[in-house]
Motif scaffolding. Structure first.
Motif, PDB file in Angstrom:
ATOM      1  N   GLY A   1       0.527  -1.187  -0.292  1.00  0.00           N
ATOM      2  CA  GLY A   1      -0.296  -0.002   0.231  1.00  0.00           C
ATOM      3  C   GLY A   1       0.905   1.375  -0.457  1.00  0.00           C
ATOM      4  N   GLN A   2       1.905   1.148  -1.033  1.00  0.00           N
ATOM      5  CA  GLN A   2       2.835   2.377  -0.888  1.00  0.00           C
ATOM      6  C   GLN A   2       2.882   2.469  -2.370  1.00  0.00           C
ATOM      7  N   PRO A   3       2.488   3.140  -2.757  1.00  0.00           N
ATOM      8  CA  PRO A   3       2.486   3.237  -4.412  1.00  0.00           C
ATOM      9  C   PRO A   3       3.096   4.858  -3.899  1.00  0.00           C
ATOM     10  N   THR A   4       2.895   6.045  -3.823  1.00  0.00           N
ATOM     11  CA  THR A   4       3.950   7.219  -3.607  1.00  0.00           C
ATOM     12  C   THR A   4       5.445   6.917  -3.981  1.00  0.00           C
ATOM     13  N   ALA A   5       5.582   5.520  -2.891  1.00  0.00           N
ATOM     14  CA  ALA A   5       6.993   5.277  -3.305  1.00  0.00           C
ATOM     15  C   ALA A   5       7.378   4.971  -4.175  1.00  0.00           C
ATOM     16  N   VAL A   6       6.380   4.550  -5.162  1.00  0.00           N
ATOM     17  CA  VAL A   6       7.304   4.450  -6.847  1.00  0.00           C
ATOM     18  C   VAL A   6       7.670   5.161  -7.190  1.00  0.00           C
ATOM     19  N   GLY A   7       7.504   6.910  -6.937  1.00  0.00           N
ATOM     20  CA  GLY A   7       8.091   7.803  -7.913  1.00  0.00           C
ATOM     21  C   GLY A   7       9.222   8.161  -7.196  1.00  0.00           C
ATOM     22  N   PHE A   8       9.263   7.313  -5.734  1.00  0.00           N
ATOM     23  CA  PHE A   8      10.518   8.608  -5.403  1.00  0.00           C
ATOM     24  C   PHE A   8      11.968   7.169  -5.982  1.00  0.00           C
TER      25      PHE A   8
END
Length: 243
Positions: free
Chosen positions: A178-185
């Protein structure tokens, strides 16, 4: 029904991307090697479903062999033939699931409600990492960049492949927890690390960008497809629950 598909998908992933060796791939045009692969497919199907006598599994293994036999004799290779081949296998799995939805319920593992989610999770991981490696390699082959710099300035042997495996695996796990925003990093971090490699070389820069986006995109699709399947099954217990 979904449990049946989970077991069939897991068997396919094991047979095609874990237990299929490079030797089998190179020699699959030979009948005995093709039949060996078919036997592996059948065994994985029987083991995954928990049934040795179910005739639909035998028919499914036969369909798998037929698809591979046709593919081996076609003069085309590359990304789209690879995708069409896998799509054909997926259609046979869906057909068997729709026609024989009780295969899982009639098998030996029917009472193990935790098993189908685990199978889906592992299938998604293998598809993201292992199947993705082949897909990206086929996709990038027409634009392969040959580096003419001195050997001592070259990267590690197969370093690029290992980076791709790790990045797709990390993206998949991030989506599962549940950490899709970390993919951007992660994308930003790779872009920074790759900056010096591509700087001043437009062809190399475009090659790196295409490969990176394709690799991340593949893992994202596999991740969300896995989450969609998991939502139809009992909770796995180790992943966060979506509202």
């Amino acid at each position: 029904m979904i449990e049946t598909f989970a077991a069939l998908l897991f068997a396919h992933v094991l047979a095609d991307f874990v237990l299929q060796t490079d030797w089998i791939v190179r020699n699959k045009r030979k009948l005995h090697v093709l039949l060996l692969h078919g036997a592996i497919v059948l065994i994985t199907l029987q083991a995954s479903v928990g049934s040795v006598t179910a005739w639909p599994l035998i028919a499914l293994a036969g369909a798998h062999v037929l698809i591979d036999a046709i593919k081996c004799r076609l003069p085309y290779t590359g990304f789209w033939p690879y995708m069409i081949d896998q799509a054909a296998h997926l259609l046979t799995l869906l057909f068997v699931m729709a026609t024989f939805p009780t295969l899982w319920a009639e098998g030996a593992w029917a009472g193990q409600t935790w098993l189908p989610p685990v199978m889906v999770f592992l299938s998604g991981l293998v598809l993201a990492v292992r199947a993705g490696a082949f897909a990206i390699e086929f996709l990038m082959a027409p634009w392969s960049v040959k580096d003419d710099r001195a050997d001592d300035q070259q990267g590690l042997k197969d370093g690029g492949k290992l980076i791709g495996i790790l990045e797709r695996g990390i993206v998949y796990i991030l989506l599962m927890v549940g950490q899709p925003t970390a993919v951007g990093f992660l994308i930003a971090a790779k872009s920074v690390l790759r900056f010096d490699t591509a700087k001043g070389d437009q062809r190399m820069a475009e090659y790196v960008i295409i490969g990176t986006l394709a690799s991340f995109g593949w893992a994202i699709v596999c991740g969300y497809a896995t989450l969609a399947l998991l939502s139809q099954l009992p909770p796995l217990g180790i992943l966060p629950q979506t509202p």
